[in-house]
Design an enzyme around this catalytic site. Structure first.
Site, PDB file in Angstrom:
ATOM      1  N   TYR A 125     -18.408  63.796   6.082  1.00 48.28           N
ATOM      2  CA  TYR A 125     -19.195  64.792   5.363  1.00 48.28           C
ATOM      3  C   TYR A 125     -18.776  66.162   5.868  1.00 48.28           C
ATOM      4  O   TYR A 125     -18.872  66.451   7.068  1.00 48.28           O
ATOM      5  CB  TYR A 125     -20.703  64.607   5.556  1.00 48.28           C
ATOM      6  CG  TYR A 125     -21.471  65.553   4.655  1.00 48.28           C
ATOM      7  CD1 TYR A 125     -21.907  65.141   3.414  1.00 48.28           C
ATOM      8  CD2 TYR A 125     -21.687  66.891   5.020  1.00 48.28           C
ATOM      9  CE1 TYR A 125     -22.549  66.026   2.553  1.00 48.28           C
ATOM     10  CE2 TYR A 125     -22.319  67.773   4.168  1.00 48.28           C
ATOM     11  CZ  TYR A 125     -22.749  67.335   2.934  1.00 48.28           C
ATOM     12  OH  TYR A 125     -23.362  68.207   2.070  1.00 48.28           O
ATOM     13  N   GLN A 254     -22.618  81.208  18.589  1.00 50.99           N
ATOM     14  CA  GLN A 254     -23.392  80.090  18.035  1.00 50.99           C
ATOM     15  C   GLN A 254     -24.583  80.564  17.220  1.00 50.99           C
ATOM     16  O   GLN A 254     -24.986  79.913  16.254  1.00 50.99           O
ATOM     17  CB  GLN A 254     -23.858  79.169  19.163  1.00 50.99           C
ATOM     18  CG  GLN A 254     -22.719  78.478  19.880  1.00 50.99           C
ATOM     19  CD  GLN A 254     -21.770  77.786  18.918  1.00 50.99           C
ATOM     20  OE1 GLN A 254     -22.106  76.799  18.287  1.00 50.99           O
ATOM     21  NE2 GLN A 254     -20.559  78.318  18.792  1.00 50.99           N
ATOM     22  N   HIS A 257     -24.297  80.767  13.382  1.00 53.28           N
ATOM     23  CA  HIS A 257     -24.211  79.555  12.576  1.00 53.28           C
ATOM     24  C   HIS A 257     -25.437  79.344  11.692  1.00 53.28           C
ATOM     25  O   HIS A 257     -25.322  78.904  10.550  1.00 53.28           O
ATOM     26  CB  HIS A 257     -24.064  78.321  13.480  1.00 53.28           C
ATOM     27  CG  HIS A 257     -22.655  77.938  13.780  1.00 53.28           C
ATOM     28  ND1 HIS A 257     -21.749  77.568  12.816  1.00 53.28           N
ATOM     29  CD2 HIS A 257     -21.991  77.863  14.962  1.00 53.28           C
ATOM     30  CE1 HIS A 257     -20.587  77.280  13.382  1.00 53.28           C
ATOM     31  NE2 HIS A 257     -20.709  77.456  14.671  1.00 53.28           N
ATOM     32  N   GLU A 322     -25.703  71.627  23.523  1.00 55.91           N
ATOM     33  CA  GLU A 322     -24.509  71.163  22.813  1.00 55.91           C
ATOM     34  C   GLU A 322     -23.250  71.693  23.505  1.00 55.91           C
ATOM     35  O   GLU A 322     -22.305  70.949  23.776  1.00 55.91           O
ATOM     36  CB  GLU A 322     -24.583  71.658  21.372  1.00 55.91           C
ATOM     37  CG  GLU A 322     -23.390  71.299  20.516  1.00 55.91           C
ATOM     38  CD  GLU A 322     -23.465  71.953  19.145  1.00 55.91           C
ATOM     39  OE1 GLU A 322     -22.698  71.543  18.264  1.00 55.91           O
ATOM     40  OE2 GLU A 322     -24.275  72.885  18.951  1.00 55.91           O
ATOM     41  N   HIS A 323     -23.217  72.992  23.757  1.00 53.65           N
ATOM     42  CA  HIS A 323     -22.118  73.639  24.471  1.00 53.65           C
ATOM     43  C   HIS A 323     -22.677  74.270  25.743  1.00 53.65           C
ATOM     44  O   HIS A 323     -23.734  74.900  25.697  1.00 53.65           O
ATOM     45  CB  HIS A 323     -21.481  74.750  23.641  1.00 53.65           C
ATOM     46  CG  HIS A 323     -21.144  74.372  22.230  1.00 53.65           C
ATOM     47  ND1 HIS A 323     -22.002  74.608  21.164  1.00 53.65           N
ATOM     48  CD2 HIS A 323     -20.042  73.778  21.717  1.00 53.65           C
ATOM     49  CE1 HIS A 323     -21.434  74.176  20.050  1.00 53.65           C
ATOM     50  NE2 HIS A 323     -20.257  73.662  20.348  1.00 53.65           N
ATOM     51  N   ASP A 356     -14.228  74.932  19.604  1.00 52.75           N
ATOM     52  CA  ASP A 356     -14.470  74.765  18.172  1.00 52.75           C
ATOM     53  C   ASP A 356     -13.187  74.546  17.392  1.00 52.75           C
ATOM     54  O   ASP A 356     -13.209  73.967  16.301  1.00 52.75           O
ATOM     55  CB  ASP A 356     -15.175  76.008  17.606  1.00 52.75           C
ATOM     56  CG  ASP A 356     -16.671  75.996  17.874  1.00 52.75           C
ATOM     57  OD1 ASP A 356     -17.200  74.934  18.234  1.00 52.75           O
ATOM     58  OD2 ASP A 356     -17.303  77.060  17.729  1.00 52.75           O
ATOM     59  N   HIS A 415     -31.818  24.911  20.852  1.00 51.27           N
ATOM     60  CA  HIS A 415     -30.767  25.475  21.699  1.00 51.27           C
ATOM     61  C   HIS A 415     -30.374  24.463  22.783  1.00 51.27           C
ATOM     62  O   HIS A 415     -29.181  24.227  23.034  1.00 51.27           O
ATOM     63  CB  HIS A 415     -31.253  26.758  22.388  1.00 51.27           C
ATOM     64  CG  HIS A 415     -31.215  27.986  21.532  1.00 51.27           C
ATOM     65  ND1 HIS A 415     -31.925  28.091  20.364  1.00 51.27           N
ATOM     66  CD2 HIS A 415     -30.542  29.165  21.695  1.00 51.27           C
ATOM     67  CE1 HIS A 415     -31.704  29.289  19.829  1.00 51.27           C
ATOM     68  NE2 HIS A 415     -30.862  29.956  20.617  1.00 51.27           N
TER      69      HIS A 415
END
Length: 425
Positions: A125, A254, A257, A322-323, A356, A415
């Site tokens: 995606y 960031q 974004h 995240e970073h 990135d 079993h």
């Protein structure tokens, strides 16, 4: 930027308040209805949603290969060179992640092992809308290629003026097998269940907006997914040795974004905190995407002044960004203190945008605190593992009583009998 000067316990509480996630039930219901519609009506539903959400009438979802080839050729030499450099570095890094199966034959009469098998078909995606993301394509497709995935298909929202050539060019460069112009929750549903035009995949990877993230969560189980991506995040650990102009620029990298993005810095220097806060405001006014970055800075971001280096890392491990940038002298020496982070950038010249694009590490990373338990996208995300076992009769007889004891303890008589029947006279 907001500046906190609090005790460690208070700061940890503040971090938890910022990272608590909520579920929007209205979005959940809308996405559920879209998925159900696509599952029932296939291409007819996709066409209706393309007109409704994208304002584009689609006759054929698949982008012709000639158009993809022409898009690549139309790219500037500068952009081609950047994409090729990114491809080379990403390939070099991710090739080290290839897993090998194994066979254990150390005990006579027993063979055990594991086979590593690439997924058959993967769906990428790729977001559209406010920006084009060719980097996302190479970050998601190349690890899949290295893993040995047989077929990679891509969906991306249709555009009134056609799909951005950089996106199509990157798809060609990364070896994507087919590109379909469909986006949103309906694109995720198409990949998960298949339609007349779009094949069903085994796994869906790649970021998207809240509708895409919600759709991925809802189809998980029908297909695998990489992660539920939230808004972008950056965390910075710095002291007086760092340049406040650099730090402000990295935080804003960031924030631009998404209005919901988070930019967080921890430092032991109140002087640096004030300098970075002032510099963020100065640079914000110069950004073309100020209208996006400003709410991210004002509503979701902050600087924390802590008493010690240890406290800085404690706070940032709670954030689980995240970073994570470590802008301290000898930054590698602090890696042992990092417990929760998607990707770490060490020193003044490992600015986050390096990762990135061309650093080689992957930029599809855990967000919203999920770095506590999940990892960056890699080759290992595109394979599955199958174990196998072989015992001789003699080796099975040696453990038969243990098996039947455990089986009957759990109330599973069949079993136990499946073992005993092999040794009846």
């Amino acid at each position: 930027m907001k500046i906190y000067k609090e005790s460690l316990d208070t700061m940890l509480s503040i971090v938890r308040d910022y990272t608590q996630q909520t579920t929007d039930m209205e979005i959940e219901r809308r996405v559920y209805d879209i998925i159900a519609d696509v599952r029932t009506n296939g291409d007819v539903a996709l066409k209706a949603y393309s007109e409704k959400f994208d304002g584009v009438s689609i006759e054929d979802f698949k982008v012709p290969q000639e158009e993809i080839d022409a898009a690549y050729e139309s790219l500037s030499d500068e952009l081609k060179a950047a994409l090729l450099k990114a491809k080379a570095n990403i390939t070099e890094f991710h090739s080290r992640e290839i897993e090998q199966g194994f066979v254990d034959m150390d005990t006579p009469g027993i063979i055990r092992g594991q086979k590593v098998i690439p997924l058959a078909r993967v769906g990428l995606y790729v977001p559209g809308g406010t920006a084009a993301y060719p980097s996302t394509i190479i970050m998601t497709a190349l690890p899949a290629k290295i893993a040995g995935v047989k077929e990679i298909v891509m969906v991306t929202p249709p555009q009134k003026d056609g799909i951005n050539p950089a996106v199509l060019g990157a798809a060609k460069l990364a070896g994507v097998d087919a590109v379909y112009q469909v986006g949103g929750a309906q694109g995720v549903a198409a990949l998960a269940y298949g339609t007349e035009s779009i094949p069903k995949v085994d796994k869906i990877v790649g970021p998207g907006n809240i509708y895409v993230a919600t759709a991925k969560r809802q189809v998980f189980g029908q297909v695998d997914i990489d992660m539920i991506a939230g808004p972008s995040e950056i965390g910075v650990i710095a002291d007086d040795s760092a340049n406040p102009v650099h730090l402000a620029a990295d935080l804003l990298s960031q924030a631009e974004h998404d209005p919901r993005a988070r930019a967080i810095m921890v430092t032991t220097s109140e002087k640096l905190a004030n300098a970075v806060s002032d510099e963020v405001e100065r640079q914000l006014k110069l950004l073309p995407r100020e209208s996006i970055a400003r709410p991210a800075i004002e509503n979701n971001s902050y600087i924390a002044v802590m008493d010690s280096v240890e406290d800085m890392f404690t706070v940032m491990n709670e954030v689980a960004p995240e970073h994570l940038e470590i802008q301290l002298p000898d930054p590698m020496g602090y890696m042992s203190l990092v417990q929760n982070a998607g990707s770490v950038f060490l020193g003044a010249y490992a600015s986050e945008p390096l990762g990135d694009y061309v650093g080689g590490t992957n930029h599809v990373l855990p967000t919203s605190g999920t770095a506590r338990f999940s990892s960056p996208l890699g080759v290992y995300d595109f394979v599955k593992r199958t174990s196998f076992t072989q015992f001789t009769k003699e080796r099975l007889e040696e453990v038969a009583t243990h098996i039947t004891t455990l089986a009957r303890t759990e109330g599973l008589e069949a079993h136990a009998r499946a073992i005993e029947v092999r040794f009846e006279k």
